[in-house]
Design a protein around this motif. Sequence first.
Motif, PDB file in Angstrom:
ATOM      1  N   ILE A  41       4.152 -12.150  -8.719  1.00 51.83           N
ATOM      2  CA  ILE A  41       3.440 -10.900  -9.030  1.00 51.83           C
ATOM      3  C   ILE A  41       3.560  -9.932  -7.860  1.00 51.83           C
ATOM      4  O   ILE A  41       3.155 -10.239  -6.733  1.00 51.83           O
ATOM      5  N   GLY A  42       4.111  -8.746  -8.141  1.00 46.95           N
ATOM      6  CA  GLY A  42       4.172  -7.666  -7.164  1.00 46.95           C
ATOM      7  C   GLY A  42       3.094  -6.641  -7.468  1.00 46.95           C
ATOM      8  O   GLY A  42       2.958  -6.212  -8.618  1.00 46.95           O
ATOM      9  N   VAL A  43       2.302  -6.253  -6.449  1.00 47.40           N
ATOM     10  CA  VAL A  43       1.152  -5.371  -6.667  1.00 47.40           C
ATOM     11  C   VAL A  43       1.233  -4.185  -5.710  1.00 47.40           C
ATOM     12  O   VAL A  43       1.583  -4.350  -4.538  1.00 47.40           O
ATOM     13  N   ASN A  44       0.893  -2.997  -6.208  1.00 48.12           N
ATOM     14  CA  ASN A  44       0.853  -1.822  -5.337  1.00 48.12           C
ATOM     15  C   ASN A  44      -0.514  -1.149  -5.403  1.00 48.12           C
ATOM     16  O   ASN A  44      -1.062  -0.919  -6.484  1.00 48.12           O
ATOM     17  N   PHE A  45      -1.070  -0.854  -4.217  1.00 50.22           N
ATOM     18  CA  PHE A  45      -2.283  -0.040  -4.094  1.00 50.22           C
ATOM     19  C   PHE A  45      -1.863   1.399  -3.823  1.00 50.22           C
ATOM     20  O   PHE A  45      -0.918   1.651  -3.075  1.00 50.22           O
ATOM     21  N   SER A  46      -2.577   2.342  -4.409  1.00 51.28           N
ATOM     22  CA  SER A  46      -2.282   3.755  -4.228  1.00 51.28           C
ATOM     23  C   SER A  46      -3.356   4.437  -3.398  1.00 51.28           C
ATOM     24  O   SER A  46      -4.550   4.294  -3.678  1.00 51.28           O
ATOM     25  N   ILE A  47      -2.935   5.173  -2.373  1.00 54.43           N
ATOM     26  CA  ILE A  47      -3.892   5.955  -1.584  1.00 54.43           C
ATOM     27  C   ILE A  47      -4.448   7.092  -2.441  1.00 54.43           C
ATOM     28  O   ILE A  47      -5.631   7.430  -2.356  1.00 54.43           O
ATOM     29  N   LYS A  48      -3.604   7.657  -3.300  1.00 54.00           N
ATOM     30  CA  LYS A  48      -4.019   8.794  -4.120  1.00 54.00           C
ATOM     31  C   LYS A  48      -5.164   8.406  -5.056  1.00 54.00           C
ATOM     32  O   LYS A  48      -6.175   9.125  -5.167  1.00 54.00           O
ATOM     33  N   THR A  49      -5.009   7.285  -5.752  1.00 56.42           N
ATOM     34  CA  THR A  49      -6.046   6.870  -6.710  1.00 56.42           C
ATOM     35  C   THR A  49      -7.091   5.968  -6.064  1.00 56.42           C
ATOM     36  O   THR A  49      -8.117   5.667  -6.667  1.00 56.42           O
TER      37      THR A  49
ATOM     38  N   TRP B 219       0.963  -3.488 -11.333  1.00 57.88           N
ATOM     39  CA  TRP B 219       1.421  -4.836 -11.002  1.00 57.88           C
ATOM     40  C   TRP B 219       2.547  -5.251 -11.934  1.00 57.88           C
ATOM     41  O   TRP B 219       2.590  -4.851 -13.095  1.00 57.88           O
ATOM     42  N   ILE B 220       3.475  -5.995 -11.405  1.00 57.32           N
ATOM     43  CA  ILE B 220       4.615  -6.512 -12.165  1.00 57.32           C
ATOM     44  C   ILE B 220       4.595  -8.025 -12.072  1.00 57.32           C
ATOM     45  O   ILE B 220       4.358  -8.586 -10.993  1.00 57.32           O
ATOM     46  N   VAL B 221       4.872  -8.674 -13.189  1.00 55.39           N
ATOM     47  CA  VAL B 221       4.820 -10.135 -13.221  1.00 55.39           C
ATOM     48  C   VAL B 221       6.146 -10.686 -13.740  1.00 55.39           C
ATOM     49  O   VAL B 221       6.646 -10.243 -14.778  1.00 55.39           O
TER      50      VAL B 221
ATOM     51  N   LEU C 269       0.853  -1.183   0.000  1.00 50.54           N
ATOM     52  CA  LEU C 269       0.000   0.000   0.000  1.00 50.54           C
ATOM     53  C   LEU C 269       0.889   1.233   0.000  1.00 50.54           C
ATOM     54  O   LEU C 269       1.683   1.439   0.927  1.00 50.54           O
ATOM     55  N   ASP C 270       0.791   2.024  -1.052  1.00 45.25           N
ATOM     56  CA  ASP C 270       1.597   3.227  -1.228  1.00 45.25           C
ATOM     57  C   ASP C 270       3.096   2.945  -1.178  1.00 45.25           C
ATOM     58  O   ASP C 270       3.874   3.742  -0.650  1.00 45.25           O
ATOM     59  N   GLY C 271       3.453   1.779  -1.685  1.00 42.91           N
ATOM     60  CA  GLY C 271       4.866   1.480  -1.915  1.00 42.91           C
ATOM     61  C   GLY C 271       5.043   1.467  -3.418  1.00 42.91           C
ATOM     62  O   GLY C 271       4.551   2.359  -4.122  1.00 42.91           O
ATOM     63  N   THR C 272       5.708   0.428  -3.912  1.00 40.99           N
ATOM     64  CA  THR C 272       5.801   0.238  -5.364  1.00 40.99           C
ATOM     65  C   THR C 272       5.651  -1.240  -5.674  1.00 40.99           C
ATOM     66  O   THR C 272       5.918  -2.100  -4.828  1.00 40.99           O
ATOM     67  N   ALA C 273       5.217  -1.526  -6.897  1.00 40.48           N
ATOM     68  CA  ALA C 273       5.116  -2.918  -7.339  1.00 40.48           C
ATOM     69  C   ALA C 273       6.502  -3.556  -7.353  1.00 40.48           C
ATOM     70  O   ALA C 273       6.652  -4.751  -7.084  1.00 40.48           O
ATOM     71  N   GLU C 274       7.518  -2.713  -7.651  1.00 38.08           N
ATOM     72  CA  GLU C 274       8.897  -3.221  -7.673  1.00 38.08           C
ATOM     73  C   GLU C 274       9.330  -3.681  -6.276  1.00 38.08           C
ATOM     74  O   GLU C 274       9.998  -4.714  -6.123  1.00 38.08           O
ATOM     75  N   GLU C 275       8.948  -2.903  -5.251  1.00 38.36           N
ATOM     76  CA  GLU C 275       9.275  -3.303  -3.873  1.00 38.36           C
ATOM     77  C   GLU C 275       8.593  -4.619  -3.504  1.00 38.36           C
ATOM     78  O   GLU C 275       9.180  -5.469  -2.825  1.00 38.36           O
ATOM     79  N   ALA C 276       7.357  -4.780  -3.949  1.00 38.37           N
ATOM     80  CA  ALA C 276       6.628  -6.020  -3.672  1.00 38.37           C
ATOM     81  C   ALA C 276       7.336  -7.206  -4.327  1.00 38.37           C
ATOM     82  O   ALA C 276       7.502  -8.273  -3.708  1.00 38.37           O
ATOM     83  N   MET C 277       7.780  -7.018  -5.590  1.00 43.96           N
ATOM     84  CA  MET C 277       8.498  -8.096  -6.280  1.00 43.96           C
ATOM     85  C   MET C 277       9.822  -8.388  -5.590  1.00 43.96           C
ATOM     86  O   MET C 277      10.219  -9.563  -5.441  1.00 43.96           O
ATOM     87  N   GLN C 278      10.494  -7.325  -5.146  1.00 41.85           N
ATOM     88  CA  GLN C 278      11.774  -7.500  -4.444  1.00 41.85           C
ATOM     89  C   GLN C 278      11.585  -8.351  -3.185  1.00 41.85           C
ATOM     90  O   GLN C 278      12.392  -9.221  -2.861  1.00 41.85           O
ATOM     91  N   GLN C 279      10.469  -8.121  -2.487  1.00 42.61           N
ATOM     92  CA  GLN C 279      10.206  -8.886  -1.263  1.00 42.61           C
ATOM     93  C   GLN C 279       9.966 -10.366  -1.585  1.00 42.61           C
ATOM     94  O   GLN C 279      10.423 -11.242  -0.847  1.00 42.61           O
ATOM     95  N   ILE C 280       9.228 -10.626  -2.671  1.00 45.13           N
ATOM     96  CA  ILE C 280       9.004 -12.026  -3.073  1.00 45.13           C
ATOM     97  C   ILE C 280      10.341 -12.726  -3.303  1.00 45.13           C
ATOM     98  O   ILE C 280      10.553 -13.862  -2.847  1.00 45.13           O
TER      99      ILE C 280
END
Length: 528
Positions: free
Chosen positions: A499-507, A513-515, A469-480
């Motif tokens: 699959i790395g997914v990011n939710f945005s508070i702004k939108t 998402w990155i796969v 949440l309010d990070g980046t899809a790249e960070e999510a993939m890095q964690q995987i």
Amino acid sequence: MNNKLYPIGIQNFEKIRKDGYFYVDKTALVYQLVKTGSYYFLSRPRRFGKSLLISTLEAYFQGKKELFEGLAMEQLEKDWITYPILHIDLNTQKYDTPESLENKLNGVLDDWESLYGTRAAEKSLSMRFEGVIERAYRKTGQRVVILVDEYDKPMLQAIGNEALQKSFRETLQAFYGALKSKDACIKFGMLTGVTKFGKISVFSALNNLIDVSMDERYAALCGITEEEIHRDFEDELYALADKQHMTYDEVCNELRECYDGYHFVEDSVGIYNPFSLLNTFFKMKFGNYWFETGTPTYLVELLQMHHYDLHRMAHVETDADVLNSIDASSTNPIPVIYQSGYLTIKGYERRFGIYRLGFPNREVEEGFMRFLLPFYAKTTKVEAPFEIQKFVREVESGDYDSFFRRLQGFCADTPYEMVRDLELHYQNVLFIVFKLMGFYVKVEYHTSEGRIDLVLQTDSYIYVMEFKLDGTAEEAMQQINDKHYARPFEADSRKLFKIGVNFSIKTRNIEKWIVEETGKEHCSTSTI
């Protein structure tokens, strides 16, 4: 051909017995109940046979011996005395004003007073009730039996309205207080309901009631046990197997998975939902019968009002005090959900007195999640099942882009007032969607510090997902990759997607998402 008459929706014991409907014999337990105590309370979920139990007690105390022919009671009871009965059914009214409850009680009292008389000095509802009890005793020479069905209906309908709850509580406290003040005139009293309101509620005036809701001796008083199924419905089991092209064992397992699993006390026999079971035998097919009769929206209102994390429902731990009583001012929705039948006892840690709760069976788990979905995501009650079907088909075909675009649609137009709790909102949407998908594909999810990592498996594909949440899809993939989430599946022959997914508070939606597809990389972004 099966000619058995099933008492679906019939709650009158006399009608069942006189018209030849089938009756699962509970009269040995009824006899035990009336011979070992005077005042009882029983809470059970809706359509579990509470009204039929009250009606059975009424027939027994009316001395209608002929209705019990062939049942256990016929051999047990020798005296068959007729008692005056005051029967209140609070289920037949909409309670939305203080007057609605007063009008209901006034109508009941009018009927009783036409039989037993009135006194001008009795002005209040509670005084009139006390007067009726005393006059019924003196007029008949037998002490009075008081039966109250769905005692809690007014309180339940007023959940969330503190002023109305207070009004109902004060009215019912005084009214039910007659059971204590006129004890010498009363033979037996029984109250049933879905929930038990405690603390400063109506039960504070009724501390002489024995609560048998979590009493192992009466666990099977309402509902049907597996032993009773094999004793009374063996022909139906074989007929259902034949109709559904299943083996006898497969049918028994399916019934158990769909409708069994209710435990109202620790280490007790499992109870089947009687309404769903009888409907299955009547229609000779499986269905979500109990759930289709309606789920009260106050459950969802409680969950949303208290910003409840739905993940917690998968592993709820609590104690007997919480399960036994609902405090109307509490911020914990679990007691209401448990007593309403959507959670049940799954385990008990005796040393600490801690109960572990979970969904009783597949009908309840899937039905409850389907019911919740339109309240949390952008879909309707009609569309929701088809949306889940599309989700499943997309992941089964490897079409993850369509899957995430559909998920974006579910999260679109998140109400502004939910932004302050946006992370919990997304967690809840994901939990419901993946829980529903889990009935068709294998889903495992784990939460840690508010984050979710998820594994989804089909016959051909494995998806390992991480959400931010309010990070980046790249960070999510890095964690995987850093935490080796995919390692357990590296030797698997199925195609693997990370699959790395990011939710945005702004939108207020999925932003990107990155796969990584078994060594190759593919990137998609939302259309928002």
